[in-house]
Enzyme design. Structure first.
Site, mmCIF file in Angstrom:
data_model
loop_
_atom_site.group_PDB
_atom_site.id
_atom_site.type_symbol
_atom_site.label_atom_id
_atom_site.label_comp_id
_atom_site.label_asym_id
_atom_site.label_seq_id
_atom_site.Cartn_x
_atom_site.Cartn_y
_atom_site.Cartn_z
ATOM 1 N N GLU A 194 -62.281 55.056 -37.325
ATOM 2 C CA GLU A 194 -63.457 55.900 -37.179
ATOM 3 C C GLU A 194 -63.793 56.318 -35.749
ATOM 4 O OE1 GLU A 194 -65.012 56.981 -39.804
ATOM 5 O OE2 GLU A 194 -64.079 55.702 -41.317
ATOM 6 N N GLU A 252 -74.379 45.600 -37.220
ATOM 7 C CA GLU A 252 -74.440 44.794 -38.434
ATOM 8 C C GLU A 252 -74.881 43.367 -38.124
ATOM 9 O OE1 GLU A 252 -73.406 44.058 -42.671
ATOM 10 O OE2 GLU A 252 -73.796 45.865 -41.504
ATOM 11 N N HIS A 298 -61.783 49.099 -37.378
ATOM 12 C CA HIS A 298 -62.631 50.086 -38.033
ATOM 13 C C HIS A 298 -63.143 51.104 -37.053
ATOM 14 C CE1 HIS A 298 -66.035 52.054 -39.772
ATOM 15 N NE2 HIS A 298 -65.547 51.730 -40.928
ATOM 16 N N HIS A 341 -59.904 50.169 -46.357
ATOM 17 C CA HIS A 341 -59.319 50.779 -45.157
ATOM 18 C C HIS A 341 -57.860 50.384 -45.005
ATOM 19 C CE1 HIS A 341 -62.654 52.919 -43.549
ATOM 20 N NE2 HIS A 341 -63.416 51.860 -43.467
ATOM 21 N N VAL A 351 -61.079 41.365 -43.474
ATOM 22 C CA VAL A 351 -60.510 41.485 -44.818
ATOM 23 C C VAL A 351 -59.518 42.646 -44.868
ATOM 24 C CG1 VAL A 351 -62.649 40.604 -45.818
ATOM 25 C CG2 VAL A 351 -62.265 43.067 -45.712
#
Length: 343
Positions: A257, A169, A226, A290, A286
């Site tokens: 994940e 990203e 994540h 999730h 944030v």
């Protein structure tokens, strides 16, 4: 100008390789990091490949009270002058979390750099569209933010990402900024939260200080990242190593994940044999889908439900990293480094 951006990207990639090399064999596993999620937490979906973003909030969020969108400032005003600080985030549609985390970081940057006009840009179009449809609040994507900057006559553009790591990203963002560099006289991009060894140690200490009241020897404090299939997933193993090295023996890091997985944490905590309670907190900028769903949800496959099924008393802290002033300060320092490079 494009040469500067390309050099910045090469430097980022070099730092990433160096960082991962120091994380040990556990980083060789392909991993994940965000749906991307939030990459960082959401999906960084495969719209946001994997890593740093923080939560693709899909329609599940309708099960939660996300807060009043009108309290958040989308920071998309015009007539801002010739210098801009674009704060680039994956984004979240959880209004309160967006205001307290991304908004908190933006506010800290605005205070630290009063000479720069702080503006917001999200990389997740899914989140942008969802907030617009639900709350009628318009948030710029990166292309729109750059268009707005150019239309406003911005000459010096500073970009500070709120990403967790140097991953897909972040690199996509660097490329997108690089493609538009000729529209400005000067462009510089700051580093993500976890870049240097010092960053890892500082963040580990911040997380400990924020949760040490729970560290009673009978409680396992678990952070949910994540995860990503990218090599940058190694940041989670490195954070675990740093925490353990600092003596935080009751602290654990896992991912939604990738690796370490929830199963890995359940096994490690169970083998310790001394824990009665578990505290869960997102290791994401944030606290979005999730955190509210995968971590603290009531579904049987959530982290909360799985730990309760294993016999632990569970406490969930729905707090994104961006809420912590000490975390905000790291972003300020990374931005300062970028600003200093302009001269």
């Amino acid at each position: 100008m494009k040469k500067k951006i390309i050099l910045a990207l090469l430097l980022v990639l070099t730092m990433t390789v160096t960082m991962l090399a120091g994380c040990g064999g556990s980083q060789q596993q392909p991993a994940e990091e965000e749906k991307e999620e939030e990459p960082a937490e959401e999906t960084e979906e495969e719209e946001a490949p994997a890593e740093e973003a923080e939560e693709v909030e899909e329609e599940d969020e309708e099960n939660y009270e996300t807060g009043d969108a009108s309290l958040d400032d989308p920071r998309n005003a015009d007539e801002i002058g010739e210098t801009e600080l674009l704060v680039a985030s994956f984004g979240t549609s959880f209004n309160d979390s967006r205001r307290l985390t991304i908004g908190g970081i933006e506010g800290a940057l605005e205070k630290a750099f009063p000479e720069l006009s702080v503006r917001r840009g999200f990389t997740s179009q899914i989140i942008i569209d969802h907030v617009k449809k639900r709350d009628n609040v318009a948030i710029d994507n990166i292309e729109e933010a750059l268009d707005r900057a150019e239309a406003n006559g911005v000459k010096t553009l500073v970009v500070q990402p709120t990403h967790l790591m140097n991953g897909f990203e972040y690199n996509d963002l660097v490329n997108e900024i690089g493609d538009r560099a000729d529209a400005f006289e000067k462009v510089v991009i700051g580093e993500p939260l976890l870049t240097s060894d010092e960053d890892f140690e500082r963040v580990a200490k911040i997380l400990y200080e924020a949760t040490k009241e729970y560290d009673d020897g009978e409680t396992a404090i678990c952070f949910m990242g994540h995860g990503t299939e990218a090599e940058s997933n190694g940041v989670y193993a490195k954070m675990q190593e740093v925490m353990t090295g600092l003596g935080y023996e009751n602290y654990y890091v896992g991912t939604v994940e990738a690796e370490p997985s929830l199963e890995d944490l359940l096994k490690a905590i169970g083998e310790k044999g001394t824990y009665k309670k578990v505290v869960l907190e997102p290791m994401m900028v944030v606290a979005g889908d999730h955190a509210n769903n995968d971590m603290a949800g009531d579904e049987e496959d959530s982290w909360k439900s799985q730990f309760e099924a294993a016999g632990y008393e569970v406490t969930c802290l729905l707090r994104g990293l961006g809420e912590l002033p000490e975390i905000q300060q790291i972003y300020v320092e990374h931005c300062q480094k970028a600003v200093d490079s302009l001269s």
